[in-house]
Design a protein around this motif. Structure first.
Motif, short mmCIF file in Angstrom:
data_model
loop_
_atom_site.label_atom_id
_atom_site.label_comp_id
_atom_site.label_asym_id
_atom_site.label_seq_id
_atom_site.Cartn_x
_atom_site.Cartn_y
_atom_site.Cartn_z
N TYR A 171 -5.75 -0.95 -2.96
CA TYR A 171 -4.58 -0.44 -2.64
C TYR A 171 -5.16 0.90 -3.15
O TYR A 171 -4.84 2.07 -2.66
CB TYR A 171 -3.83 -0.94 -3.15
N GLU A 172 -5.14 0.82 -4.77
CA GLU A 172 -5.63 2.71 -5.21
C GLU A 172 -6.89 2.85 -4.95
O GLU A 172 -6.41 4.45 -5.03
CB GLU A 172 -5.62 2.11 -7.35
N PHE A 221 0.84 -1.15 0.09
CA PHE A 221 -0.04 -0.11 0.14
C PHE A 221 0.75 1.27 0.40
O PHE A 221 0.85 2.11 -0.64
CB PHE A 221 -0.97 0.04 0.72
N ARG A 256 1.20 9.66 -4.66
CA ARG A 256 -0.14 10.07 -4.91
C ARG A 256 0.42 11.33 -3.81
O ARG A 256 -0.39 12.28 -3.30
CB ARG A 256 -0.99 9.72 -4.59
N ALA A 311 -0.20 4.09 -2.43
CA ALA A 311 0.51 5.51 -2.20
C ALA A 311 0.75 6.93 -2.57
O ALA A 311 0.81 7.72 -2.52
CB ALA A 311 0.19 5.27 -1.00
N ALA A 337 -5.95 5.01 -1.77
CA ALA A 337 -4.86 5.48 -1.64
C ALA A 337 -5.32 6.55 -2.44
O ALA A 337 -4.77 7.79 -2.07
CB ALA A 337 -3.55 5.16 -2.82
#
Lengths: 469, 252
Positions: B207-208, B122, B129, B126, B211
């Protein structure tokens, strides 16, 4: 503050006040250890019981657990105490009270007669001097009967709450779990759902669906969405079909404040539900849940051990003549009740104390995955509670609550209990099951999932009610 | 039951509940009993599995530091949530003083398995971003509760702490990751001061997705200089996960 002392094993033990004495006498549990209230050793605990046995019950009337001025639950307990009802017990010690409870001449009528003379702290105190079998034997003597659309708590009966929770409150998902439970003969105490979302339109949609399903088959039971009492009042205002008003309660004003309630709000909810007049055979309209550890977790226990402060919540409950009360005994986690042994003991205490306080006491026989417990422990607790005459238990499909992520007891478990102890559901509900062709000639539940008609009727109805929503 | 005609084959798809189990006497069949026991066993193993901090560190794109809470073992951790919210003194001394905008804390919580399998992955998703913020070394904490991130963030002079923690295992999911975001972390923060992204696992949030949500919450929190209930009010409120947390907490 009274000082209590005893000598045990050539050692003198001293306890500063009733609060400390009760805490030290309490059977071991993690919540009291977390709060720093537990006995310092095993011997210290039993010494406390020696001392507690000799304490006159009248000491409880002058002791301060939470100052009267700062706690409305204390005012309710003190102002509501009935000296006439207390009179037969007024010369007893806690130990003598234990003997009186176990005396075969003490039966339901005698227990009911003293109910308003008992303070929660007296009831908690005597429970600490009782073994599990004593808690079972005495609770069994105290029948508490309540009614709404059916009659709960009669001798020879065991009721169940059908808990059809769904992780996103999907109406069809709830409908499937409800029909599943009905086909096992569950749901006579209540069909009660914990909503995933407390938002009022969502609760209203669930209530309407459950009410339509109930009406379609004229099921003599009550439905409930277990949302906050203020939401229930709002729902009633919007005309939602509200049978029971639910609330989690605790044993101090500060802990109740943590739940966002006070006694005035409970009274308002009680009156709102009563005003609807929806009960057909009775007018008990409230449903409460409690559980040891609630006050401590809110930092609002005032130095009272968790079992004693739990019984104070029952003084709150009895004020509103509830249809149902249950402790959610293992839900709160291992920091309050560590393992199966502690959960079993607490479940038996809560049931016993609730019954002595005059409540229609049920139990959510349950645990979480970080507690040292499993379904074998639940088997023992539900069996012991059934022997003790528990009013109802919670039942969930396969004992697995997929919304609240904990394990309770199942529809199958209730069948086991009813078969093993020859118990029936509430009489009105039993008649309905018979009318639905779900009982065999001996009153036992047929294997309804394997045989056609009741299943097809209920599934068809559930689809008609949930389709298009 | 009659094979294809069994309506439960269809109805079971409408709920994750264990419906339509059938009976052997009054009991469920052995297959269903064992399925329940296996799910519970997985949940128990997830609670008690020890955290392998070096294995997580090896997968991280950032430097890391290992700390422990004041709870010396799992049994104490489960009984004493207060100790899981404090650093043990030796660990406190190991933390770099900072400052930094963001600090990731990877904590075992109630499912070491969740963080073992998911936390490093993760962080990798993340980080891209979160350009524009300075990110401190990742802290990997054992026997840790959510609020341990407050003391860690405070000692590292972090603008915000982002705690990745193993959520309490259920029977259906034993490896769910929770993400707690706290603006201006200091000891004594309350749960109402945090935002939570819950249910990050194979059949939950990806995860996307998590995030994206985290990046959005961070920029909002930094702009408004707060996190928690007051921030959440403006976000799409009713993620089911958040409501579910609330329901679980208010149950008793």
């Amino acid at each position: 503050m009274s000082i209590y002392q005893t000598i045990a094993g050539n050692q003198r033990y001293r306890f500063d006040g009733l609060k400390a004495l009760l805490a030290a006498a309490s059977p071991a549990r993690s919540g009291d250890e977390l709060a720093g209230l537990a006995a310092e050793s095993a011997a210290h605990r039993i010494a406390a019981r020696y001392a507690l046995a000799d304490v006159p019950l009248t000491d409880f009337l002058s002791a301060t657990f939470v100052p009267y001025e700062e706690d409305e639950v204390t005012r309710l307990i003190v102002d509501g105490h009935d000296p006439a009802a207390f009179a037969p017990l007024s010369s007893m010690t806690v130990g003598q009270f234990r003997d009186w409870l176990l005396d075969p001449r003490t039966q339901t009528a005698e227990l009911a007669a003293v109910e308003r003379g008992l303070t929660p702290e007296m009831v908690a105190a005597v429970s600490k001097l009782m073994r599990n079998q004593d808690l079972i034997a005495v609770a069994r003597k105290r029948q508490v009967v309540t009614a709404f659309r059916n009659t709960v708590g009669l001798p020879g009966r065991l009721s169940t709450r059908l808990q059809p929770n769904h992780p996103s409150d999907d109406l069809r998902g709830i409908g499937v779990a409800t029909v599943d439970g009905l086909l096992y003969g569950a749901g006579d105490a209540v069909i009660g759902i914990n909503p995933a979302s407390d938002n009022v339109p969502n609760c209203q949609a669930v209530l309407q669906m459950l009410d339509e399903l109930r009406q379609r088959y004229e099921i003599p039971t009550q439905t409930c969405v277990l949302t906050h009492v203020s939401n229930a009042i709002e729902l009633i205002g919007r005309g939602a079909p509200t049978d029971l008003v639910f609330q989690s309660i605790a044993g101090t004003e500060a802990a109740n404040s943590g739940f966002g309630i006070d006694l005035a709000l409970l009274q308002e909810g009680y009156e709102a539900a009563l005003s609807l007049g929806r009960g057909t055979v009775g007018s008990n309209v409230m449903y409460f849940e409690t559980g040891q550890g609630a006050a401590l977790s809110a930092g609002a226990h005032h130095g009272i051990d968790q079992q004693t402060v739990e019984v104070r919540a029952y003084a709150v409950a009895r004020q509103y003549k509830p249809l149902l009360v249950n402790t959610v005994v293992g839900f709160i986690g291992p920091e309050y009740l560590y393992d199966g042994k502690q959960i079993i003991r607490a479940g038996l205490e809560d049931h016993f104390c609730g019954k002595l306080m005059g409540l229609p006491m049920g139990c959510d026989v349950c645990y979480t995955n970080h507690a040292e417990a499993d379904q074998d422990d639940m088997d023992l607790l539900m069996t012991a509670l059934t022997v003790a005459g528990v009013t109802f238990i919670i039942t969930v499909p396969g004992a697995d609550d997929v919304m609240l992520s904990y394990q309770s007891t199942s529809f199958h478990d209730a069948l086991y209990l009813r078969s093993t102890f020859d118990l029936r559901p509430a009489p009105e509900f039993e008649q309905w099951l018979d009318g639905m062709e779900m009982l065999d000639g001996k009153g036992r539940l047929r294997d309804t999932l394997a045989s056609g008609r009741p299943m097809q009727r209920l599934i068809g109805g559930m689809q008609a009610v949930t389709d298009g929503r | 039951m009659a094979g294809d005609l069994d309506p439960w084959n269809r109805l079971r798809r409408l709920t994750p509940s264990r419906v339509g189990l059938g009976r052997v006497g009054d009991a469920p069949g052995l297959k269903d009993v064992l399925a329940f026991q296996f799910a519970h066993a997985q949940a128990r193993d997830a609670v008690h599995m020890p955290l392998d901090a070096p294995a997580i560190a090896a997968q991280l794109p950032l430097a890391s530091v290992f700390v422990a809470s004041a709870a010396p073992d799992r049994g104490t951790f489960l009984r004493r949530p207060d100790l899981g919210r404090q650093l043990d003194p030796a660990s406190a001394a190991r933390l770099p003083p900072g400052p930094c905008d963001l600090v990731f804390v990877i904590a075992d919580g109630l499912s070491a398995r969740a963080v073992q399998d998911r936390a490093a992955a993760f962080v990798q998703v993340a980080l891209p971003r979160l350009k524009g913020w300075s990110v401190g070394p990742v802290v990997i904490a054992s026997q840790a509760r959510v609020a341990l991130g407050d003391e860690i963030g405070e000692r590292m002079g972090a603008g915000m702490s982002i705690m990745l923690i193993g959520e309490r295992p259920g029977l259906s999911v034993a490896d769910s990751l929770g993400i707690y975001l706290t603006y201006a972390p200091t000891r004594g923060r309350r749960d109402a001061d945090r935002n939570c992204i819950s249910n990050v696992h194979a059949s939950g949030l990806s995860y996307e997705q998590a995030a994206d949500k985290l990046a959005w919450l961070i920029s909002e929190a930094m702009a408004r200089k707060l996190s928690g209930v007051r921030l959440k009010d403006d976000v799409d409120p009713a993620t089911v996960a958040a409501a579910r947390e609330g329901a679980a907490l208010s149950r008793s």
